[in-house]
Scaffold this active site. Structure first.
Site, PDB file in Angstrom:
ATOM      1  N   LYS A 193       8.269   5.660  35.517  1.00  0.00           N
ATOM      2  CA  LYS A 193       9.143   6.611  36.206  1.00  0.00           C
ATOM      3  C   LYS A 193       8.791   8.044  35.842  1.00  0.00           C
ATOM      4  CE  LYS A 193      12.437   8.188  38.789  1.00  0.00           C
ATOM      5  NZ  LYS A 193      13.862   7.882  38.671  1.00  0.00           N
ATOM      6  N   THR A 229      17.233   6.555  34.766  1.00  0.00           N
ATOM      7  CA  THR A 229      15.991   7.183  34.309  1.00  0.00           C
ATOM      8  C   THR A 229      16.260   7.761  32.926  1.00  0.00           C
ATOM      9  OG1 THR A 229      15.233   7.683  36.545  1.00  0.00           O
ATOM     10  CG2 THR A 229      14.293   8.984  34.748  1.00  0.00           C
ATOM     11  N   LYS A 251      16.548  17.037  33.956  1.00  0.00           N
ATOM     12  CA  LYS A 251      16.632  16.103  32.827  1.00  0.00           C
ATOM     13  C   LYS A 251      15.403  15.212  32.785  1.00  0.00           C
ATOM     14  CE  LYS A 251      18.427  12.258  33.557  1.00  0.00           C
ATOM     15  NZ  LYS A 251      18.016  10.876  33.961  1.00  0.00           N
TER      16      LYS A 251
END
Length: 292
Positions: free
Chosen positions: A177, A102, A245
């Site tokens: 995502k 990701t 993150k």
């Protein structure tokens, strides 16, 4: 991909909580699997099953037909692809690169453009489903890039996931995502609040989950992480530090587009407290600690 699996060399970079299982599925299907990760010890189990350890990322890149990366942070992605000994400087013409980390949509586009200049192919293919999805080969995989390349490597992607959707041009997988993480972020706050409310109301939260988990409130987080919250099981399937993150990437991308994300902002602030409290290596369900 039109040929037998044992004729294809797959290089896998990053054998962490999820990468270990993902790489194992590829190996079990008969592909010739070569590995590179920061610590050789993490590759021991797979090597005992037939995978081959490479001493350098450059060596792995040179011999691989397909290279899959599953590392931690966008900075890690940039390093393994753009450093002097990185993938883009050593992979052969015609190789296909699949970054399943990701990461940032703009970085995915940079990798795609650089790969095209060197006559390589690149897909961004982040996943959702956590360690359980990786173990069960049931990950959701969101893919951006060229459709013909997606079609060519789909047999490999099917080894790791079940819900595999081509989203569009380069960067589209990562953007999808981000939408996924935004939905989860607000949802996790709701799950924590619901369980905390049930306890405060004198209810048995496990019994409550039997009702609401199958109704309109049902979600993956409620049904899979809710029981862990109740049991006080905060072991990581997905680290808080990695979720933070992801949320920071989503917040930055949203800001650039002028999109308001109040739910994401709230979740990010709460998880930020977890990080400051030293809980970054716990699973995302540990957010419940703030509601107990």
């Amino acid at each position: 991909m039109g040929v037998e699996p044992d004729a294809i060399v797959v290089g896998f970079v990053g054998i962490g909580v999820m990468g270990q299982s993902m790489a194992r599925h590829v190996l079990s299907a008969g592909y010739r699997l070569h590995l590179f990760t920061r610590t050789k010890d993490s590759a021991k189990t797979l090597c005992a099953q037939g995978a081959i350890w490479e001493e350098s990322l450059a060596n792995l890149a040179k011999i691989s037909d397909v290279i899959i990366s599953m590392v931690g942070l966008p900075d890690d992605v940039q390093q393994i692809y753009f450093d002097d000994d990185g993938i883009l400087n050593h992979a052969k013409k015609g190789a296909t690169i699949i970054d399943m980390t990701t990461s940032r949509p703009d970085l995915a586009i940079r990798i795609y453009d650089a790969a095209k200049q060197k006559e390589m192919n690149a897909l961004d293919a982040p996943v959702s489903g956590g360690d359980l999805g990786a173990k069960n080969a049931s990950l959701s995989i969101m893919v951006g890039g060229d459709k013909d390349i997606f079609d060519a490597v789909l047999p490999i992607l099917k080894l790791m996931g079940k819900n595999i959707v081509f989203q569009g041009e380069s960067g589209s997988g990562q953007s999808t995502k981000m939408a996924n993480q935004i939905a989860i972020a607000s949802g996790m706050v709701g799950v924590c609040e619901a369980i905390a409310y049930a306890k405060k109301a004198g209810l048995d939260p496990e019994t409550v989950l039997k009702s609401i988990g199958q109704g309109a409130a049902g979600s993956w987080s409620l049904n899979h992480l809710g029981p862990k919250m109740i049991a006080g099981d905060f072991d990581p399937g997905f680290y808080i530090k990695h979720f933070v993150k992801d949320m920071n990437i989503a917040a930055a991308a949203s800001s650039q587009m002028g999109q308001r994300t109040p739910g994401l902002d709230l979740a990010l602030s709460l998880y930020g407290k977890m990080i400051k409290g030293g809980d970054g290596n716990l699973g995302t369900q540990a957010l419940f600690k703030l509601f107990k």
